[in-house]
Design an enzyme around this catalytic site. Structure first.
Site, PDB file in Angstrom:
ATOM      1  N   HIS A  80      -3.277   7.334   2.356  1.00  0.00           N
ATOM      2  CA  HIS A  80      -3.717   6.097   2.742  1.00  0.00           C
ATOM      3  C   HIS A  80      -4.997   5.971   3.364  1.00  0.00           C
ATOM      4  O   HIS A  80      -6.021   5.024   2.834  1.00  0.00           O
ATOM      5  CB  HIS A  80      -2.637   5.314   3.516  1.00  0.00           C
ATOM      6  CG  HIS A  80      -2.732   3.854   4.003  1.00  0.00           C
ATOM      7  ND1 HIS A  80      -3.086   3.651   5.209  1.00  0.00           N
ATOM      8  CD2 HIS A  80      -2.575   2.653   3.269  1.00  0.00           C
ATOM      9  CE1 HIS A  80      -3.417   2.344   5.296  1.00  0.00           C
ATOM     10  NE2 HIS A  80      -3.083   1.918   4.099  1.00  0.00           N
ATOM     11  N   SER A 116       0.784  -1.277  -0.123  1.00  0.00           N
ATOM     12  CA  SER A 116      -0.020   0.158  -0.167  1.00  0.00           C
ATOM     13  C   SER A 116       0.716   1.082  -0.008  1.00  0.00           C
ATOM     14  O   SER A 116       0.639   2.208  -0.952  1.00  0.00           O
ATOM     15  CB  SER A 116      -0.917   0.007   1.208  1.00  0.00           C
ATOM     16  OG  SER A 116      -1.900  -1.100   1.176  1.00  0.00           O
ATOM     17  N   ARG A 133       0.085   9.259   4.944  1.00  0.00           N
ATOM     18  CA  ARG A 133      -0.691   8.381   5.773  1.00  0.00           C
ATOM     19  C   ARG A 133      -2.208   9.097   5.632  1.00  0.00           C
ATOM     20  O   ARG A 133      -3.411   8.336   5.531  1.00  0.00           O
ATOM     21  CB  ARG A 133      -0.357   8.954   7.465  1.00  0.00           C
ATOM     22  CG  ARG A 133       0.574   8.201   8.044  1.00  0.00           C
ATOM     23  CD  ARG A 133      -0.010   6.772   8.476  1.00  0.00           C
ATOM     24  NE  ARG A 133       1.271   6.011   8.984  1.00  0.00           N
ATOM     25  CZ  ARG A 133       0.921   4.830   9.448  1.00  0.00           C
ATOM     26  NH1 ARG A 133      -0.234   4.285   9.490  1.00  0.00           N
ATOM     27  NH2 ARG A 133       1.920   4.005   9.894  1.00  0.00           N
TER      28      ARG A 133
END
Length: 209
Positions: A42, A16, A39
């Site tokens: 994501h 990922s 982050r």
């Protein structure tokens, strides 16, 4: 036929973040900002989000330093406060959301404002040096800016301003970056929300991706 898919959690995690770094344009971010932005991408599942992320100079450094010094985290919504990973916090930092305080409905009525905005008045004892995480309500961010116009109001160390929505979200974030009362970061426009705000907090709280 049974579906075939990756079942190794660590490998899913690795792929990922490798995908994000391969596809996102992260060149303009400092190393500290990049960790936070990755982050957030994501959490949103959205390469391209980085185009909307804006940091004031040294915001990521200031917010991380505050957390490492034990600063509380003040959240506008329980979707934000409950998403913060406590084990990532460097000093068992207190996470505070005052939205459900019994005083808030009456305060909101008296102020002729939303409960999200009124709840911020209860932040004052904890506001000095805090990290603010607003991921839901534009009215909360606008009210915080109005509070900080008062020189007697305690100053947080940093503001994560990522309210989401169609009414006031873009405008409140633009106002934050124009006023810039303290180091701040936003996701420009209508984009935002609790998930990416939580991701930003968790990234700032930990040096590990």
């Amino acid at each position: 036929m049974p579906h075939t898919y990756i079942t190794d959690g660590a490998e899913i995690y690795r792929q990922s973040f490798a995908t994000i770094r391969a596809e996102a344009d992260l060149a303009r971010f400092t190393p500290e900002e990049e960790i936070v932005t990755v982050r957030m991408i994501h959490a949103a599942g959205m390469v391209g989000l980085e185009q909307h992320v804006q940091f004031s100079p040294d915001m990521a450094i200031a917010a991380r330093a505050a957390l490492e010094d034990g600063a509380p985290i003040l959240c506008d919504a329980y979707m934000v406060s409950e998403g913060i990973t406590r084990k990532r916090l460097p000093r068992e930092n207190e996470v505070i959301c005052t939205l459900r305080d019994a005083r808030v409905p009456g305060m909101a009525k008296e102020m002729a404002n939303t409960r999200s905005a009124a709840a911020l008045e209860l932040w004052r004892p904890n506001l000095a040096g805090a990290v603010v995480a607003i991921g839901n309500a534009p009215t909360a961010l606008f009210h915080l800016l109005n509070m900080l116009e008062d020189p007697e109001c305690p100053r947080p160390a940093a503001i994560i301003g990522c309210p989401v929505g169609f009414i006031g979200a873009a405008e409140s974030k633009e106002a934050l970056m124009q006023d810039l009362p303290v180091p701040s970061m936003i996701v420009k426009g209508r984009l935002g929300g609790s998930a990416i705000t939580v991701a930003a907090v968790n990234a700032l709280a930990s040096r590990v991706e």
